[in-house]
Design an enzyme around this catalytic site. Structure first.
Site, PDB file in Angstrom:
ATOM      1  N   GLY A   1       0.845  -1.195   0.000  1.00 49.56           N
ATOM      2  CA  GLY A   1       0.000   0.000   0.000  1.00 49.56           C
ATOM      3  C   GLY A   1       0.882   1.247   0.000  1.00 49.56           C
ATOM      4  CG  ASN A   2       0.480   6.069   0.950  1.00 46.45           C
ATOM      5  OD1 ASN A   2       0.303   6.859   1.865  1.00 46.45           O
ATOM      6  ND2 ASN A   2       1.047   6.426  -0.178  1.00 46.45           N
TER       7      ASN A   2
ATOM      8  CG  PHE B   1      -5.718  -8.318   4.739  1.00 43.24           C
ATOM      9  CD1 PHE B   1      -6.957  -8.930   4.547  1.00 43.24           C
ATOM     10  CD2 PHE B   1      -5.572  -7.001   4.337  1.00 43.24           C
ATOM     11  CE1 PHE B   1      -8.026  -8.240   3.979  1.00 43.24           C
ATOM     12  CE2 PHE B   1      -6.639  -6.300   3.759  1.00 43.24           C
ATOM     13  CZ  PHE B   1      -7.868  -6.925   3.582  1.00 43.24           C
TER      14      PHE B   1
ATOM     15  CE  LYS C   1      -1.254   6.455  15.674  1.00 38.23           C
ATOM     16  NZ  LYS C   1      -0.528   6.861  14.494  1.00 38.23           N
TER      17      LYS C   1
ATOM     18  NE  ARG D   1      -8.045   7.401   7.579  1.00 39.74           N
ATOM     19  CZ  ARG D   1      -8.299   6.403   6.751  1.00 39.74           C
ATOM     20  NH1 ARG D   1      -8.821   5.276   7.233  1.00 39.74           N
ATOM     21  NH2 ARG D   1      -8.029   6.487   5.480  1.00 39.74           N
TER      22      ARG D   1
END
Lengths: 357, 357
Positions: free
Chosen positions: B13-14, B99, B206, B270
């Site tokens: 991923g990123n 996963f 966190k 987010r």
């Protein structure tokens, strides 16, 4: 029976007036502990044709330094410090640190036998020997114990009764318990640490870190880099405090005076802001220019402290141990480009053994 | 002579792709230490009519998850995890934590004898016994040692080569030294801590604190309050880690994985953002609504963790010791008003003895 505890506030700026709201309210509320009258020394000036002390004592508002917020009516303004301190055993020092010595000189010989002080003054001095804490200046000059109260305390936000915290650094536990009753409200929560030096030094050193944080903002870097710089700054604060002061405790840096005040200062605050302007100017402006432009000629705390700290760590051959402090100094005063901050930090090997200093 | 160290990256991923840039570069640079080829397991998908592995292996770019950044040519994409891990002794786990078990099941029996893992996965599981670290899941399922790497690491900023730091939590010091060479660059600085559990738990807890920080933002409160909330959250993180995990070290929370990652998450991120939206809606929106609106239905880590943590501290009668965690849970899930966060925090007496937990 001993005389009742009586509070005097020495200083009536923005923070002093905010503290007067809190301490005045608590003196009235805890009538078993405190004399209700809280005197506050107000440097006399004329505002709209009236004396400031007279305005405070009739309107119950410091219209110049904390406009729009009422002070409790049991807070009494006095134009002379001896008059404010008369009969008080709890002396709250909350004035710019360059005026401390002059004030103490006036108070000597006018204090109650059981008097003790608490300093809310952020900043330190330096002499040939190293760090000189303001609390030590007060203690030595007046011959009374001196605690400190520090934290993430933007005065206007506390005057709005927004939730906040502070840390009392103390030697005498009974004094600390009494001070907790002076300062604590439902929105202003007080913790204690038996570590005057650790609590006090944070408030000065954080401003160097705030300059580094402002440089990051000025370079347009993200939260990642800024958080890394704040953390590395915190590590140098701890290292400096432990090297130059005695009996500093690790846990103190996790108090409001440590990590919380550091965060506030690195996201708000004038040191961060001026450093951002400096970085954006790409060498076109000096900090002196920016102090004129942004602060009407007032001096930044961070650059003064960076200079003092640099002198002492250079003398002691410790520049390599304080790469962030050194880099901030060299960027601010020696014409090094702002981007060199991160190059300098990128050259140090971090500990693999889990210790931070 | 022992086989050369060889790196495999499991996940693309990123963050996985960003790590591939770093680890690929270091494998080539430190040719004395590493086999130059770094394989990366890429979950196969079709992008613009071509297989993603094929695009990566010809264009040297993960056009879907890290567009615009070239990967080193020695990074080779494989569609099967066994193929990616073949011959590797350093297994970098960097995939969504749901996963992990499925992946490990495929790898069992296909690993080098001297293989060990490092998990970059932020998040924890909970079962009846309490906290289940992802690194423990990997260790037990594969029967190999598992270190972790955590920190204030926003992937896109590191892909831009902005200065940042991370912490390796380890049990085996030789593994840690090797991992330092896998990950460290001039802009990505690596520290170590012999405290896998402490390093790993920070990354999950966190996010609860970030929700509290977002509530403050949504209420329009200042930096003062937010810094106090971040600090009180850090104190509860430390308290939780020490209560539920063994041999957690205080100094770990001053590493990048601790205070720095917390700061980044409470100012960007987010969880903070969605909590701000929640607070502004004044009860009109649930977190499920906001996940649909802001995250296209993806689940927030913070609310999931808040729920899991609440279940375990409630079971153990510890709600009073975790007022911030409890308050965040009750606001997010029980209809309590957002402002009650600060009322709840204002009710606790802070330590006067200098200890934070």
């Amino acid at each position: 029976m001993a005389a009742k505890n009586k509070i005097a506030i020495l200083g009536s700026g923005n923070w002093g007036s905010t503290v007067a709201r809190i301490a005045g309210g608590n003196a009235a509320r805890h009538s078993n502990l405190f004399d209700a009258e809280v005197r506050i020394w107000v440097y006399e000036e004329v505002v709209n044709g009236r004396k400031l002390t007279e305005i405070i004592n009739t309107e119950h508002e410091n219209v110049k330094y904390l406009p729009g917020k009422k002070l409790p009516e049991n807070v009494v303004a006095c134009p002379e410090p001896q008059e404010a301190a008369a009969g008080a055993n709890i002396l709250i020092f909350v004035l710019p640190h360059q005026f401390v010595k002059g004030l103490c000189a006036k108070l000597v010989g006018h204090l109650r036998k059981d008097a003790f002080a608490v300093s809310l003054i952020k900043g330190v001095d330096f002499d040939e020997g190293g760090v000189v804490l303001i609390s030590e200046v007060i203690r030595k000059q007046l011959g009374v114990p001196c605690a400190v109260l520090m934290g993430a305390n933007v005065a206007n936000e506390i005057a709005e009764e927004q939730f906040s915290e502070a840390t009392i650094g103390y030697r005498d536990e009974q004094h600390a318990q009494l001070l907790k009753h002076v300062f604590q409200t439902h929105y202003f929560r007080i913790a204690g640490a038996p570590d005057v030096a650790g609590v006090e030094i944070c408030g000065a050193l954080k401003n160097i870190v705030a300059l580094a944080a402002g440089f990051c903002d000025g370079m347009g870097l993200g939260n990642n880099t800024k958080a890394a710089v704040i953390r590395l700054g915190l590590v140098e604060m701890i290292r400096f405090a432990k090297h130059y002061l005695e009996n500093v405790r690790d846990a103190t840096f996790l108090q409001s005076c440590g990590v919380a005040d550091l965060i506030t200062t690195c996201y708000g605050g004038r040191n961060r802001r001026c450093a951002e302007v400096f970085a954006r100017s790409q060498g076109a402006k000096t900090f002196e220019d920016i102090e004129q432009e942004v602060l009407n000629g007032q001096k930044l705390q961070g650059t003064l402290t960076a200079k003092d700290v640099h002198a002492i760590i250079k003398r002691d051959g410790l520049l390599e141990r304080f790469r962030l402090f050194t880099s901030v100094y060299e960027i601010a005063f020696c014409g090094k480009p702002v981007a060199s901050l991160l190059e300098d930090l990128g050259k140090q090997e971090l500990n693999m053994n889990g210790d931070i200093s």
